[in-house]
Design an enzyme around this catalytic site. Structure first.
Site, mmCIF file in Angstrom:
data_model
loop_
_atom_site.group_PDB
_atom_site.id
_atom_site.type_symbol
_atom_site.label_atom_id
_atom_site.label_comp_id
_atom_site.label_asym_id
_atom_site.label_seq_id
_atom_site.Cartn_x
_atom_site.Cartn_y
_atom_site.Cartn_z
ATOM 1 N N LYS A 1 0.836 -1.210 0.000
ATOM 2 C CA LYS A 1 0.000 0.000 0.000
ATOM 3 C C LYS A 1 0.867 1.254 0.000
ATOM 4 C CE LYS A 1 -1.947 -1.025 3.939
ATOM 5 N NZ LYS A 1 -1.282 -2.303 4.222
ATOM 6 N N ARG B 1 -9.599 1.252 8.318
ATOM 7 C CA ARG B 1 -9.133 -0.097 8.608
ATOM 8 C C ARG B 1 -10.224 -0.928 9.239
ATOM 9 N NH1 ARG B 1 -3.495 0.428 8.737
ATOM 10 N NH2 ARG B 1 -2.513 -1.561 9.122
ATOM 11 N N ARG C 1 11.723 -6.215 4.786
ATOM 12 C CA ARG C 1 11.526 -4.761 4.681
ATOM 13 C C ARG C 1 12.464 -4.023 5.636
ATOM 14 N NH1 ARG C 1 5.765 -2.079 5.389
ATOM 15 N NH2 ARG C 1 5.772 -3.349 7.268
ATOM 16 N N ARG D 1 11.238 -2.733 11.135
ATOM 17 C CA ARG D 1 10.226 -2.119 12.003
ATOM 18 C C ARG D 1 9.912 -3.052 13.170
ATOM 19 N NH1 ARG D 1 5.362 -0.064 8.207
ATOM 20 N NH2 ARG D 1 4.131 -1.266 9.677
ATOM 21 N N ARG E 1 -0.938 -9.210 13.020
ATOM 22 C CA ARG E 1 -1.449 -8.149 12.137
ATOM 23 C C ARG E 1 -2.285 -8.737 11.011
ATOM 24 N NH1 ARG E 1 3.967 -5.438 10.611
ATOM 25 N NH2 ARG E 1 2.748 -4.087 9.239
HETATM 26 P P1 AP5 Z 1 4.925 -1.631 1.829
HETATM 27 O O1 AP5 Z 1 4.639 -0.774 0.657
HETATM 28 O O2 AP5 Z 1 5.702 -1.067 2.958
HETATM 29 O O3 AP5 Z 1 3.561 -2.319 2.343
HETATM 30 P P2 AP5 Z 1 2.327 -1.747 3.170
HETATM 31 O O4 AP5 Z 1 1.101 -2.379 2.582
HETATM 32 O O5 AP5 Z 1 2.403 -0.274 3.254
HETATM 33 O O6 AP5 Z 1 2.645 -2.446 4.554
HETATM 34 P P3 AP5 Z 1 2.543 -1.887 6.046
HETATM 35 O O7 AP5 Z 1 3.272 -2.867 6.913
HETATM 36 O O8 AP5 Z 1 2.955 -0.460 6.113
HETATM 37 O O9 AP5 Z 1 1.056 -2.063 6.277
HETATM 38 P P4 AP5 Z 1 0.326 -2.052 7.606
HETATM 39 O O10 AP5 Z 1 -1.045 -1.871 7.102
HETATM 40 O O11 AP5 Z 1 0.516 -3.236 8.454
HETATM 41 O O12 AP5 Z 1 1.065 -0.905 8.417
HETATM 42 P P5 AP5 Z 1 0.673 0.576 8.781
HETATM 43 O O13 AP5 Z 1 1.889 1.372 8.828
HETATM 44 O O14 AP5 Z 1 -0.479 1.029 7.935
HETATM 45 O O15 AP5 Z 1 5.644 -2.951 1.274
HETATM 46 C C1 AP5 Z 1 6.071 -3.989 2.162
HETATM 47 C C2 AP5 Z 1 7.425 -4.540 1.709
HETATM 48 O O16 AP5 Z 1 7.264 -5.242 0.490
HETATM 49 C C3 AP5 Z 1 8.468 -3.467 1.446
HETATM 50 O O17 AP5 Z 1 9.737 -3.937 1.842
HETATM 51 C C4 AP5 Z 1 8.409 -3.258 -0.076
HETATM 52 O O18 AP5 Z 1 9.647 -2.823 -0.585
HETATM 53 C C5 AP5 Z 1 8.030 -4.648 -0.553
HETATM 54 N N1 AP5 Z 1 7.163 -4.617 -1.720
HETATM 55 C C6 AP5 Z 1 6.128 -3.753 -1.974
HETATM 56 N N2 AP5 Z 1 5.541 -4.033 -3.151
HETATM 57 C C7 AP5 Z 1 6.172 -5.123 -3.653
HETATM 58 C C8 AP5 Z 1 6.021 -5.909 -4.837
HETATM 59 N N3 AP5 Z 1 5.067 -5.636 -5.755
HETATM 60 N N4 AP5 Z 1 6.853 -6.963 -5.018
HETATM 61 C C9 AP5 Z 1 7.811 -7.261 -4.098
HETATM 62 N N5 AP5 Z 1 8.030 -6.551 -2.979
HETATM 63 C C10 AP5 Z 1 7.218 -5.500 -2.734
HETATM 64 O O19 AP5 Z 1 0.133 0.390 10.251
HETATM 65 C C11 AP5 Z 1 0.985 -0.020 11.302
HETATM 66 C C12 AP5 Z 1 0.182 -0.115 12.593
HETATM 67 O O20 AP5 Z 1 -0.363 1.174 12.923
HETATM 68 C C13 AP5 Z 1 -1.040 -1.038 12.552
HETATM 69 O O21 AP5 Z 1 -0.694 -2.376 12.815
HETATM 70 C C14 AP5 Z 1 -1.919 -0.419 13.627
HETATM 71 O O22 AP5 Z 1 -1.481 -0.792 14.903
HETATM 72 C C15 AP5 Z 1 -1.660 1.066 13.472
HETATM 73 N N6 AP5 Z 1 -2.622 1.724 12.571
HETATM 74 C C16 AP5 Z 1 -2.358 2.318 11.364
HETATM 75 N N7 AP5 Z 1 -3.475 2.812 10.809
HETATM 76 C C17 AP5 Z 1 -4.489 2.524 11.673
HETATM 77 C C18 AP5 Z 1 -5.893 2.762 11.650
HETATM 78 N N8 AP5 Z 1 -6.499 3.353 10.618
HETATM 79 N N9 AP5 Z 1 -6.634 2.342 12.701
HETATM 80 C C19 AP5 Z 1 -6.044 1.697 13.751
HETATM 81 N N10 AP5 Z 1 -4.727 1.443 13.832
HETATM 82 C C20 AP5 Z 1 -3.954 1.843 12.809
HETATM 83 MG MG MG Z 2 2.723 1.080 4.858
#
Ligand code: AP5
Ligand code: MG
Length: 214
Positions: free
Chosen positions: A13, A88, A127, A160, A171
């Site tokens: 994402k 979410r 990552r 991370r 997660r």
């Molecule tokens: P990346 O692009 O970083 O993936 P992502 O989908 O952004 O993954 P996140 O871990 O950031 O998602 P998340 O939803 O768990 O975390 P968030 O920060 O939102 O890609 C991942 C890896 O794969 C990278 O190394 C990249 O290089 C590689 N990659 C990407 N595309 C690829 C491809 N096509 N092929 C190969 N490799 C690829 O949330 C973190 C925490 O915050 C949550 O767990 C929660 O506790 C809290 N939080 C955040 N938002 C909310 C909310 N709205 N409500 C409640 N809690 C929340």
């Molecule tokens: Mg992300």
């Protein structure tokens, strides 16, 4: 153009949202990035959010929702924005819809980046994120030029805290129970689009560009 990025943790994402934001010159709003910035700055919000994030649980709505509502009301969001990691859950999506309706607006696209669970665990372990600017890399797919050093700002890149395997499993299970129902929610609204997130990043972006008519 108002876009939501849906998808499991690690689906890509953030990777895609950054490119969309660059191409369309709209803000990239990542709740995860906002929480991580607050953790780094040692704010009260950061301390509270960290306790949930480290366990792989969702941060409670009272700490999350108003933050997004305030952010999308800012001037730079008038031409649109890309939401990454929000909503979410169904209740978060309902607040978002109500907020936009009051402004006479609505979301245009919800793009689901579809990646099976088996691929996710590998991706997360590889990552690396910059401690300073938040740029993300992957030790195999997108390595930094110098190991452990961010290409963009020269700071250290780290795994991370919530990318440890046991937290990733949690997660994923939170994603399936609380976030995945949004796919049906946006399908009903007629704005859901899906892309195959297992393709190479550039191909995923091309598929998104086709959806957005770019
Ligand atoms: P990346 O692009 O970083 O993936 P992502 O989908 O952004 O993954 P996140 O871990 O950031 O998602 P998340 O939803 O768990 O975390 P968030 O920060 O939102 O890609 C991942 C890896 O794969 C990278 O190394 C990249 O290089 C590689 N990659 C990407 N595309 C690829 C491809 N096509 N092929 C190969 N490799 C690829 O949330 C973190 C925490 O915050 C949550 O767990 C929660 O506790 C809290 N939080 C955040 N938002 C909310 C909310 N709205 N409500 C409640 N809690 C929340
Ligand atoms: Mg992300």
């Amino acid at each position: 153009m108002k876009i939501i990025m849906l998808g499991a943790p690690g689906a890509g994402k953030g990777t895609q949202a950054k490119q969309i934001a660059d191409k369309f010159q709209i803000p990239h709003i990542s709740t995860g990035d906002i929480f991580r910035a607050n953790i780094k700055e040692g704010t009260e919000l950061g301390t509270k959010a960290k306790a949930f994030m480290d366990k792989g649980e969702l941060v409670p709505d009272e700490l999350t929702v108003q933050l997004v509502v305030d952010r999308i009301a800012k001037d730079d969001c008038k031409r649109g924005f890309v939401l990454d990691g929000f909503p979410r859950s169904i209740p978060q999506a309902e607040v978002l819809d109500e907020t936009l309706a009051k402004m006479g607006e609505k979301m245009d696209y919800a793009i689901d980046v579809d990646v099976p669970d088996e691929n996710i665990v590998n991706r997360m372990g590889g990552r690396r994120a910059c401690v300073n600017c938040g740029a993300t890399y992957h030790i195999v797919n997108v390595p930094t030029k110098v190991e452990g050093i961010c290409d963009k700002c020269g700071s250290e890149t780290i795994l991370r805290d919530d990318d440890k395997p046991e937290t990733v499993q949690k997660r994923l299970s939170v994603y399936h129970t609380q976030t995945q129902p949004l796919i049906e929610y946006y399908k009903k609204q007629g704005i859901l689009k899906s892309v195959d997130g297992t393709l190479p990043m550039a191909d995923v972006f091309k598929a998104i560009e086709r959806i957005l008519g770019a």
